[in-house]
Design a protein around this motif. Structure first.
Motif, PDB file in Angstrom:
ATOM      1  N   GLY B 174       0.771  -1.238   0.000  1.00 59.58           N
ATOM      2  CA  GLY B 174       0.000   0.000   0.000  1.00 59.58           C
ATOM      3  C   GLY B 174       0.799   1.282   0.000  1.00 59.58           C
ATOM      4  O   GLY B 174       0.238   2.351   0.241  1.00 59.58           O
ATOM      5  N   HIS B 175       2.108   1.187  -0.270  1.00 59.74           N
ATOM      6  CA  HIS B 175       2.920   2.410  -0.325  1.00 59.74           C
ATOM      7  C   HIS B 175       2.933   2.929  -1.750  1.00 59.74           C
ATOM      8  O   HIS B 175       3.672   2.421  -2.591  1.00 59.74           O
ATOM      9  CB  HIS B 175       4.355   2.134   0.107  1.00 59.74           C
ATOM     10  CG  HIS B 175       4.477   1.563   1.481  1.00 59.74           C
ATOM     11  ND1 HIS B 175       5.247   0.460   1.752  1.00 59.74           N
ATOM     12  CD2 HIS B 175       3.917   1.920   2.653  1.00 59.74           C
ATOM     13  CE1 HIS B 175       5.162   0.181   3.038  1.00 59.74           C
ATOM     14  NE2 HIS B 175       4.364   1.048   3.607  1.00 59.74           N
ATOM     15  N   ARG B 176       2.145   3.949  -2.016  1.00 60.08           N
ATOM     16  CA  ARG B 176       2.103   4.491  -3.369  1.00 60.08           C
ATOM     17  C   ARG B 176       3.456   5.079  -3.766  1.00 60.08           C
ATOM     18  O   ARG B 176       4.038   5.865  -3.025  1.00 60.08           O
ATOM     19  CB  ARG B 176       1.023   5.578  -3.442  1.00 60.08           C
ATOM     20  CG  ARG B 176       1.019   6.242  -4.777  1.00 60.08           C
ATOM     21  CD  ARG B 176      -0.331   6.666  -5.256  1.00 60.08           C
ATOM     22  NE  ARG B 176      -0.203   7.229  -6.589  1.00 60.08           N
ATOM     23  CZ  ARG B 176      -0.914   8.234  -7.039  1.00 60.08           C
ATOM     24  NH1 ARG B 176      -1.847   8.755  -6.275  1.00 60.08           N
ATOM     25  NH2 ARG B 176      -0.725   8.700  -8.253  1.00 60.08           N
ATOM     26  N   GLY B 177       3.920   4.678  -4.941  1.00 58.54           N
ATOM     27  CA  GLY B 177       5.121   5.281  -5.502  1.00 58.54           C
ATOM     28  C   GLY B 177       6.423   4.746  -4.949  1.00 58.54           C
ATOM     29  O   GLY B 177       7.477   5.326  -5.201  1.00 58.54           O
ATOM     30  N   CYS B 178       6.384   3.636  -4.209  1.00 63.60           N
ATOM     31  CA  CYS B 178       7.630   3.163  -3.607  1.00 63.60           C
ATOM     32  C   CYS B 178       8.414   2.307  -4.585  1.00 63.60           C
ATOM     33  O   CYS B 178       7.923   1.884  -5.636  1.00 63.60           O
ATOM     34  CB  CYS B 178       7.380   2.436  -2.295  1.00 63.60           C
ATOM     35  SG  CYS B 178       7.005   0.699  -2.437  1.00 63.60           S
ATOM     36  N   LEU B 179       9.666   2.066  -4.253  1.00 71.99           N
ATOM     37  CA  LEU B 179      10.580   1.354  -5.144  1.00 71.99           C
ATOM     38  C   LEU B 179      10.039  -0.017  -5.515  1.00 71.99           C
ATOM     39  O   LEU B 179      10.133  -0.436  -6.676  1.00 71.99           O
ATOM     40  CB  LEU B 179      11.944   1.236  -4.447  1.00 71.99           C
ATOM     41  CG  LEU B 179      13.066   0.580  -5.247  1.00 71.99           C
ATOM     42  CD1 LEU B 179      13.373   1.364  -6.516  1.00 71.99           C
ATOM     43  CD2 LEU B 179      14.318   0.454  -4.379  1.00 71.99           C
ATOM     44  N   GLU B 180       9.478  -0.722  -4.548  1.00 67.72           N
ATOM     45  CA  GLU B 180       8.970  -2.068  -4.813  1.00 67.72           C
ATOM     46  C   GLU B 180       7.849  -2.057  -5.851  1.00 67.72           C
ATOM     47  O   GLU B 180       7.670  -3.027  -6.590  1.00 67.72           O
ATOM     48  CB  GLU B 180       8.482  -2.712  -3.498  1.00 67.72           C
ATOM     49  CG  GLU B 180       8.185  -4.180  -3.639  1.00 67.72           C
ATOM     50  CD  GLU B 180       7.961  -4.881  -2.308  1.00 67.72           C
ATOM     51  OE1 GLU B 180       8.943  -5.081  -1.576  1.00 67.72           O
ATOM     52  OE2 GLU B 180       6.796  -5.197  -1.992  1.00 67.72           O
ATOM     53  N   GLY B 181       7.089  -0.966  -5.910  1.00 68.51           N
ATOM     54  CA  GLY B 181       5.989  -0.883  -6.866  1.00 68.51           C
ATOM     55  C   GLY B 181       6.439  -0.839  -8.316  1.00 68.51           C
ATOM     56  O   GLY B 181       5.695  -1.235  -9.213  1.00 68.51           O
ATOM     57  N   ILE B 182       7.665  -0.378  -8.546  1.00 63.39           N
ATOM     58  CA  ILE B 182       8.138  -0.243  -9.926  1.00 63.39           C
ATOM     59  C   ILE B 182       9.270  -1.210 -10.259  1.00 63.39           C
ATOM     60  O   ILE B 182       9.421  -1.606 -11.414  1.00 63.39           O
ATOM     61  CB  ILE B 182       8.576   1.221 -10.201  1.00 63.39           C
ATOM     62  CG1 ILE B 182       8.790   1.469 -11.707  1.00 63.39           C
ATOM     63  CG2 ILE B 182       9.818   1.600  -9.421  1.00 63.39           C
ATOM     64  CD1 ILE B 182       8.957   2.917 -12.070  1.00 63.39           C
ATOM     65  N   ALA B 238      15.039   3.025 -11.631  1.00 57.77           N
ATOM     66  CA  ALA B 238      14.534   3.300 -10.280  1.00 57.77           C
ATOM     67  C   ALA B 238      15.475   2.716  -9.228  1.00 57.77           C
ATOM     68  O   ALA B 238      15.768   3.361  -8.210  1.00 57.77           O
ATOM     69  CB  ALA B 238      13.125   2.734 -10.115  1.00 57.77           C
ATOM     70  N   LEU B 239      15.959   1.495  -9.459  1.00 60.85           N
ATOM     71  CA  LEU B 239      16.915   0.906  -8.521  1.00 60.85           C
ATOM     72  C   LEU B 239      18.200   1.729  -8.461  1.00 60.85           C
ATOM     73  O   LEU B 239      18.742   1.980  -7.377  1.00 60.85           O
ATOM     74  CB  LEU B 239      17.240  -0.537  -8.934  1.00 60.85           C
ATOM     75  CG  LEU B 239      16.149  -1.579  -8.686  1.00 60.85           C
ATOM     76  CD1 LEU B 239      16.500  -2.889  -9.399  1.00 60.85           C
ATOM     77  CD2 LEU B 239      15.963  -1.848  -7.182  1.00 60.85           C
ATOM     78  N   GLY B 240      18.669   2.181  -9.621  1.00 60.62           N
ATOM     79  CA  GLY B 240      19.912   2.943  -9.659  1.00 60.62           C
ATOM     80  C   GLY B 240      19.808   4.271  -8.929  1.00 60.62           C
ATOM     81  O   GLY B 240      20.720   4.661  -8.191  1.00 60.62           O
ATOM     82  N   ALA B 274      23.735   3.007 -15.083  1.00 57.74           N
ATOM     83  CA  ALA B 274      23.704   4.311 -15.758  1.00 57.74           C
ATOM     84  C   ALA B 274      23.034   5.366 -14.888  1.00 57.74           C
ATOM     85  O   ALA B 274      23.367   6.553 -14.976  1.00 57.74           O
ATOM     86  CB  ALA B 274      22.972   4.185 -17.092  1.00 57.74           C
ATOM     87  N   ALA B 275      22.084   4.949 -14.041  1.00 55.78           N
ATOM     88  CA  ALA B 275      21.317   5.913 -13.246  1.00 55.78           C
ATOM     89  C   ALA B 275      22.035   6.331 -11.967  1.00 55.78           C
ATOM     90  O   ALA B 275      21.811   7.438 -11.470  1.00 55.78           O
ATOM     91  CB  ALA B 275      19.949   5.323 -12.897  1.00 55.78           C
ATOM     92  N   VAL B 276      22.869   5.473 -11.424  1.00 49.39           N
ATOM     93  CA  VAL B 276      23.484   5.774 -10.120  1.00 49.39           C
ATOM     94  C   VAL B 276      24.162   7.144 -10.085  1.00 49.39           C
ATOM     95  O   VAL B 276      23.928   7.939  -9.167  1.00 49.39           O
ATOM     96  CB  VAL B 276      24.468   4.655  -9.698  1.00 49.39           C
ATOM     97  CG1 VAL B 276      25.251   5.071  -8.464  1.00 49.39           C
ATOM     98  CG2 VAL B 276      23.714   3.353  -9.421  1.00 49.39           C
ATOM     99  N   PRO B 277      25.007   7.483 -11.097  1.00 53.36           N
ATOM    100  CA  PRO B 277      25.706   8.779 -11.028  1.00 53.36           C
ATOM    101  C   PRO B 277      24.777   9.981 -11.194  1.00 53.36           C
ATOM    102  O   PRO B 277      25.211  11.113 -10.949  1.00 53.36           O
ATOM    103  CB  PRO B 277      26.702   8.722 -12.196  1.00 53.36           C
ATOM    104  CG  PRO B 277      26.711   7.308 -12.650  1.00 53.36           C
ATOM    105  CD  PRO B 277      25.408   6.703 -12.268  1.00 53.36           C
ATOM    106  N   ASP B 278      23.537   9.752 -11.625  1.00 50.41           N
ATOM    107  CA  ASP B 278      22.588  10.871 -11.688  1.00 50.41           C
ATOM    108  C   ASP B 278      22.178  11.324 -10.285  1.00 50.41           C
ATOM    109  O   ASP B 278      21.585  12.395 -10.133  1.00 50.41           O
ATOM    110  CB  ASP B 278      21.339  10.476 -12.489  1.00 50.41           C
ATOM    111  CG  ASP B 278      21.643  10.322 -13.976  1.00 50.41           C
ATOM    112  OD1 ASP B 278      22.731  10.750 -14.410  1.00 50.41           O
ATOM    113  OD2 ASP B 278      20.793   9.773 -14.698  1.00 50.41           O
ATOM    114  N   MET B 279      22.451  10.498  -9.272  1.00 50.52           N
ATOM    115  CA  MET B 279      22.086  10.877  -7.905  1.00 50.52           C
ATOM    116  C   MET B 279      23.281  10.867  -6.955  1.00 50.52           C
ATOM    117  O   MET B 279      23.391  11.719  -6.080  1.00 50.52           O
ATOM    118  CB  MET B 279      20.987   9.926  -7.382  1.00 50.52           C
ATOM    119  CG  MET B 279      20.368  10.340  -6.071  1.00 50.52           C
ATOM    120  SD  MET B 279      19.685  12.037  -6.074  1.00 50.52           S
ATOM    121  CE  MET B 279      18.332  11.858  -7.236  1.00 50.52           C
ATOM    122  N   ALA B 280      24.187   9.921  -7.110  1.00 53.76           N
ATOM    123  CA  ALA B 280      25.319   9.833  -6.181  1.00 53.76           C
ATOM    124  C   ALA B 280      26.367  10.890  -6.512  1.00 53.76           C
ATOM    125  O   ALA B 280      26.661  11.142  -7.683  1.00 53.76           O
ATOM    126  CB  ALA B 280      25.943   8.441  -6.245  1.00 53.76           C
TER     127      ALA B 280
END
Lengths: 322, 322
Positions: B174-182, B238-240, B274-280
């Motif tokens: 029931g967590h809208r928008g959480c990592l597990e949902g996508i 999303a994981l990254g 590829a996504a990790v450096p967009d945040m880290a």
């Protein structure tokens, strides 16, 4: 202990230094303007002068200094300090040791504020504690298992740069959709400008461009402006969802929220607290308190004093807890 | 040590038990079907029978058991176990102690898999380690400062329930928008169904409803189906981004990704990395390795054996590192 312990809070505009008189107390504050544009040598010369003034010229027993940027406490290396010109890969620990003649403990300013809240404020007596500060930027500090957590690179505790909304605005560090982009003062002002430029109706449109800051948004929200309230609702909700995720990850006993934005009170805390249970599980949430930080702008100085004691003081005894 | 140490992996369909023969090695596996619909008493009776079979009837020196649900290792209380009927606030530690006659260490199954990876897999030799498992759900385990982090409620390490996209789908909790949902298998299948119902063109539309699982999506992505590839791209990204945020927060030395989805290889890891450096931030990212987990489906059992040794075995010596 061969000399006084000294705490220093190095800000973008002000250097503050003081001698420790107890675990979290200190003597009179020495204040000097930060020569922020003078480069690392000039800034550290000014820090050394402030330390000497605080000790009355004696060599200190140890100095702890909070610096506004990512750094490695293990090596004293400051990777960068956005508000200080020319600070890139500065070996601040060694450079200050040469100037002061004592051991130096370099720490990030938000981490020290968190350590202060854990030692003498909202997180006192806990083993697992999260401090988040929301002002122009968002930072934080983690105490895990009774230790200030530094991590492998020494930079752990950066709580502003996690995803909040992939379609959200970027932060000043270029992270699109991160928490700081929507829930920091800078992010709120940026969003306000975009909305006003897009033709949104708001009493904020009467504010001069150079007067549009988080405090102005707070004032207009308190006066009933819908757009200003929406900006706080969005920031509070983003913070609450992020904190809910952190509670699932780390199961802290207390989460304390400080920084200038937290002074807005219910304007920020109401949407924040409403959002947390949308992400946090019932347990661990039931075992966690979410509270305002207690030390305000003193946190950095109290943290530097407490950190000097932790790094250079006598070990704590049962009779004199830290 | 007065008796053998036993590790148990309690799954929704299978109980596995074995006697430790070393820090991370074990004797022959005893396997029994889990009486998942029989309630906690029946399940723990079956676990006790498996333990007795593993030891040849002798009373063990201690038992560590991994259980699929949130729980408190300090008290042995299982808050809930979604795949086992009637498991709500079950004092599993005490109930199993009565049946087996030895001390019991209760741990979450994903935490034990993380402990296994830290002890004998991808995280070996580190002080700060993040294990994330992505399969039907998303879970994890954190080793911080050389200790498996449990937190105040004992539930720390739930890495699937942080915000990924406020406008994203909800997870099964029931967590809208959480990592597990996508980014979980369940979430990917749910998204595939919605997209197909919405008229999306995909070779997945030929898959019978009861055959549409993460493996089918993987197969169709590898065969070139654009929608299936998009689902992996979205999950990986999303994981990254989530991992990038975790690296900023905790500065681990290694992040290891396990679980069934990680078996998809580049299909998941390419968009993730590829996504990790967009945040880290560049530092701490430069001091962190992001790698596949190494122990596969053995991780739960290796973790239970290693955890039994940690809780009930002799202290490690320099001559025999854990």
């Amino acid at each position: 202990m061969s000399g006084a312990l000294v705490g220093v809070d190095l800000g973008g505009t002000l250097i503050r230094a003081a001698v420790a008189t107890g675990a979290t107390t200190h003597g009179p504050l020495v204040r000097h303007p930060t020569p922020a544009t003078g480069g690392p040598e000039a800034v550290l010369d000014a820090v050394a002068a402030a330390v000497r003034e605080a000790t009355g010229g004696e060599t200190p027993g140890g100095v702890a200094i909070g610096i506004p940027g990512p750094l490695d406490p293990a090596t004293g290396m400051v990777y960068t300090a956005p508000n200080l010109a020319g600070w890139h890969d500065v070996a601040a620990g060694g450079m200050l040791r040469e100037r002061v003649g004592s051991d130096i403990a370099v720490q990030n300013d938000a981490r020290l504020a968190g350590f202060a809240e854990w030692t003498a404020g909202a997180g006192r007596g806990t083993r697992h504690f999260i401090f988040m500060t929301a002002s122009t930027g968002i930072g934080g500090g983690l105490v895990i298992g009774g230790e200030l957590h530094a991590g492998t690179a020494g930079t752990a505790g950066e709580l502003g740069h996690m995803i909040a909304d992939p379609n959200g605005p970027g932060c000043t560090q270029g992270h699109r959709g991160c928490l700081e982009g929507i829930a920091s003062g800078t992010g709120m002002v940026h969003r306000a400008r975009l909305l006003l430029e897009g033709g949104a109706t708001s009493s904020l449109s009467a504010v001069p461009a150079d007067g549009l800051d988080a405090r102005a948004i707070e004032d207009h929200a308190n006066a009933g402006d819908a757009l200003a309230r929406q900006l706080f609702d969005d920031a509070g909700r983003a913070l609450g969802l992020a904190i809910g995720g952190l509670i699932n990850e780390l199961s802290p006993e207390v989460v304390a929220i400080g920084g200038g934005l937290s002074q807005a009170g219910d304007l920020l805390f109401a949407p924040l607290l409403a959002a947390v249970p949308d992400m946090a599980f019932a347990v661990p949430l039931s075992r966690c308190r979410i509270v305002p930080a207690q030390l305000g702008t003193d946190a950095g100085m109290v943290g530097a004093i407490a950190w000097a004691g932790r790094c250079f003081g006598p070990p704590p005894t049962a009779a004199s807890p830290p």
